[in-house]
Design an enzyme around this catalytic site. Structure first.
Site, PDB file in Angstrom:
ATOM      1  N   ARG A 153     -26.401  -1.131   5.794  1.00  0.00           N
ATOM      2  CA  ARG A 153     -26.082  -2.541   5.604  1.00  0.00           C
ATOM      3  C   ARG A 153     -26.563  -3.384   6.785  1.00  0.00           C
ATOM      4  O   ARG A 153     -26.676  -4.597   6.673  1.00  0.00           O
ATOM      5  CB  ARG A 153     -24.582  -2.711   5.423  1.00  0.00           C
ATOM      6  CG  ARG A 153     -23.969  -1.718   4.460  1.00  0.00           C
ATOM      7  CD  ARG A 153     -22.545  -2.041   4.121  1.00  0.00           C
ATOM      8  NE  ARG A 153     -22.485  -3.006   3.042  1.00  0.00           N
ATOM      9  CZ  ARG A 153     -21.359  -3.451   2.512  1.00  0.00           C
ATOM     10  NH1 ARG A 153     -20.204  -3.050   2.986  1.00  0.00           N
ATOM     11  NH2 ARG A 153     -21.376  -4.324   1.534  1.00  0.00           N
TER      12      ARG A 153
ATOM     13  N   GLU B 237     -20.608  -4.533   9.344  1.00  0.00           N
ATOM     14  CA  GLU B 237     -21.610  -3.728  10.051  1.00  0.00           C
ATOM     15  C   GLU B 237     -22.723  -4.582  10.655  1.00  0.00           C
ATOM     16  O   GLU B 237     -23.201  -4.304  11.765  1.00  0.00           O
ATOM     17  CB  GLU B 237     -22.223  -2.695   9.095  1.00  0.00           C
ATOM     18  CG  GLU B 237     -21.268  -1.587   8.674  1.00  0.00           C
ATOM     19  CD  GLU B 237     -20.369  -1.969   7.512  1.00  0.00           C
ATOM     20  OE1 GLU B 237     -19.506  -1.145   7.143  1.00  0.00           O
ATOM     21  OE2 GLU B 237     -20.521  -3.078   6.975  1.00  0.00           O
TER      22      GLU B 237
ATOM     23  N   LYS C 274       0.849  -1.185   0.000  1.00  0.00           N
ATOM     24  CA  LYS C 274       0.000   0.000   0.000  1.00  0.00           C
ATOM     25  C   LYS C 274       0.889   1.241   0.000  1.00  0.00           C
ATOM     26  O   LYS C 274       1.823   1.346   0.796  1.00  0.00           O
ATOM     27  CB  LYS C 274      -0.907  -0.008   1.230  1.00  0.00           C
ATOM     28  CG  LYS C 274      -2.043   0.985   1.172  1.00  0.00           C
ATOM     29  CD  LYS C 274      -3.032   0.757   2.314  1.00  0.00           C
ATOM     30  CE  LYS C 274      -4.224   1.695   2.184  1.00  0.00           C
ATOM     31  NZ  LYS C 274      -5.232   1.460   3.243  1.00  0.00           N
TER      32      LYS C 274
END
Length: 628
Positions: free
Chosen positions: A392, A364, A277
């Site tokens: 969600r 979630e 990353k």
């Protein structure tokens, strides 16, 4: 070289060294653009070679590439005809920061929320099979997104269905770099070898049926499983995917060679790719969390440039510090967040009380039901989810929390218009979605002090599920740290300014914008109008509506949520049911998806700033004067 690339077709004639140079130019261009126009930089830097390799090997847009979330998609945008448009990435009237089907034929499926790519790609792959056009489908998902339950639902379906789908797992967790070595290079060469795969398929087909085939397959699968397990592939193999890798996803030659071998292998298969990353930009490699979305920075030195002159606190910091203060006073308080600990301020609790903090990953649904279990066990969970992501977990909020009337305190950060992340991230629908659920309390603090006090009230009250929603960004500059805790009675609003003719009933910080508009109107006309702070959408203070109806001919509701079904819906319902002699009009988010732009620009677009509210007041008053 990059200036000559206007579509993926322009890169397919390049040699390996030219591809390396192109990747370097894309990375340099990405850094240049993002230094002055902030975005999600780190993930996209790490995925440059992977994206270039995919477009080099596959015949896009006929072949479909589905990005999970879209944080890795900047190189994709740059080489698919949007190089110059990328300079306005995430800006108002510019291109979206995420894949968007209406924006380009190369964006096979829209992104923004995580863990969706496998399910969407499976649908595209099956559609390609029905069409019979020979097109291929690839899903690109990050290792973090695999913590989402939807990803596993897609894996289970795709593996069981024997779908013709390539899943690329982009693993940018530096801690697993040590797993790359000679054994993995050997496994990669073996498992991607065309001769090996031809022989394997023929042997499997020739074995025939019966117990011998079953026994032999069991032996082969078990033996291979032990080998593959060492490289992290056992899970995928168990779900019906053939596992390949890991490979170095920042080596363009290895990426292209591997993809070229894998594209003609049929069935569900997964390629494990290791990337760094922030690759190619030292500051981003060294601090991956900060450089996920660093804001503006000096591209030469890496020094981040603060564009804020705010002296006020951010709401997320208010939440974080107040949560810790409450937790010190009550050992039952627990913090839960789905991978948003620093974004929501819960890292403050995590640092001092790590045993009372849970980051459950990008999950979630699990976060809410886990919180419900804690509440059922006598704890007081504060579950902090960004408003858009709470959608969600709608089923869990209803069935696992509200139906059982459990004391779960749901804090919805980033409610309303969040800004540059656009339609996928705006928290527009929470008021309308949650105010109709039985047992629910929905609180909307106007400033930092009310946020503090509503958190305190949620702990102290005997009520069940308790939602507190507040916006992204800075508060009103109040000295909330030195303010004493006070309970804010649920269902009790307040009169902020008294007047007549028009009554503005506002929610959240827009109480201040409405007050500013009322003051401006008084200066212009000498007339006073009423401004109310509703405080709670549920239970609704109907006495505010009754009083407003007596003093005014028009009620204006102001909210940073969808006006249809939100505060406006609640007030209009009450007025209609009780036949009150007052007109109700709305200022809020209209019935459409709002694109990206700064919060200031988008609030102005929706009439949610002081100017917009003033204009609405003036127009209504002028029309009323003409009637008189």
């Amino acid at each position: 070289m990059l200036e000559k690339v206007n579509s993926p077709q322009d890169i397919r004639s390049l040699g390996q060294e030219e591809l390396k140079a192109l990747c370097a130019e894309i990375r340099e261009y990405m850094i240049e653009c993002c230094s002055v126009n902030p975005g999600h930089l780190g993930s996209s830097l790490g995925a440059v070679e992977l994206v270039v390799g995919l477009h080099y090997v596959y015949d896009t847009p006929k072949d479909r590439i589905v990005f999970d979330v879209g944080h890795q998609a900047y190189a994709h945008k740059i080489i698919t005809g949007r190089r110059e448009a990328f300079r306005n990435n995430r800006k108002k009237d510019g291109i979206s920061g995420f894949p968007k089907m209406s924006e380009s034929e190369y964006d096979a499926f829209g992104g923004g929320h995580t863990s969706t790519s496998i399910s969407a790609a499976l649908g595209l792959a099956k559609a390609a099979g029905f069409r019979g056009d020979g097109s291929r489908t690839v899903a690109l998902i990050g290792d973090g997104a695999l913590s989402g339950g939807l990803a596993f639902e897609g894996l289970n379906n795709a593996g069981g269905d024997n779908a013709d789908l390539l899943l690329i797992v982009n693993d940018n967790n530096i801690s697993i770099d040590k797993n790359i070595g000679a054994i993995h290079e050997h496994l990669l060469k073996l498992t991607t070898n065309p001769a090996y795969n031809r022989i394997k398929n023929k042997v499997w087909d020739k074995i025939g049926a019966g117990k011998f085939r079953e026994s032999l397959q069991n032996i082969v699968v078990t033996t291979k499983s032990h080998i593959v397990k060492d490289s992290g592939g056992a899970l995928f193999e168990a779900m019906g995917f053939r596992y390949f890798g890991p490979i170095d996803g920042n080596d363009i030659n290895q990426v292209v060679t591997t993809l070229d071998k894998l594209k003609d292998i049929k069935g569900p298969r997964v390629l494990h790719v290791i990337t760094t990353k922030g690759k190619g930009y030292a500051p981003a490699e060294e601090d991956q969390t900060i450089w996920h979305a660093p804001g503006m920075f000096d591209p030469v030195t890496g020094k981040r440039i603060s564009s804020s002159s705010h002296k006020a606190s951010r709401y997320q910091d208010v939440f974080g510090e107040v949560l810790l203060e409450l937790a010190r006073k009550d050992e039952r308080i627990i913090g839960i967040t789905p991978a948003m600990s620093s974004g929501c301020g819960m890292n403050i609790l995590a640092k001092e009380m790590p045993d009372r903090f849970f980051d459950v990953g990008i999950a979630e649904e699990h976060a809410v039901t886990f919180s419900a279990g804690l509440a059922a066990g006598g704890m007081i969970p504060f579950c902090n989810i960004y408003s858009s992501f709470s959608q969600r977990a709608y089923d869990q909020i209803i069935h696992d929390v509200a139906l059982q009337n459990l004391k779960v305190i749901l804090c919805f950060d980033r409610s309303g218009l969040v800004g540059e992340d656009g339609a996928t991230h705006h928290g527009c629908f929470d008021i309308a979605a949650y105010r109709n659920i039985p047992n629910m309390t929905v609180a909307v603090p106007k400033d930092e002090v009310e946020l503090k006090n509503m958190m305190f009230t949620a702990v102290r009250s005997g009520r069940g599920p308790f939602i507190i929603r507040y916006p992204r960004g800075y508060g009103e500059g109040l000295d909330w740290r030195n303010a004493d805790f006070e309970e804010v009675e649920p269902g009790r609003g307040e009169l902020v300014l008294d007047g007549e003719g028009i009554a503005v009933i506002a929610a959240g910080p827009f109480v201040y914008r409405a007050s500013e508009a009322a003051a401006r109107y008084r200066e212009a006309t000498g007339k006073n109008i009423c401004v109310y702070n509703i405080r709670y959408i549920k239970p609704l203070d109907v006495s505010v509506i009754d009083e407003a109806a007596k003093k005014s001919h028009t009620i204006i509701t102001v909210e940073d949520g969808c006006a249809s079904g939100g505060l406006h819906g609640a007030v209009a319902e009450y007025v209609a049911e009780h036949n009150l002699p007052v007109r109700v009009t709305a200022i809020g988010i209209p019935d459409k998806f709002i694109s990206q732009g700064s919060q200031k620009e988008l609030r102005a677009e929706c009439g949610l700033d002081e100017g917009g509210i003033f204009d609405a007041i003036s127009e209504i008053m002028q029309k009323n004067d003409k009637k008189d």
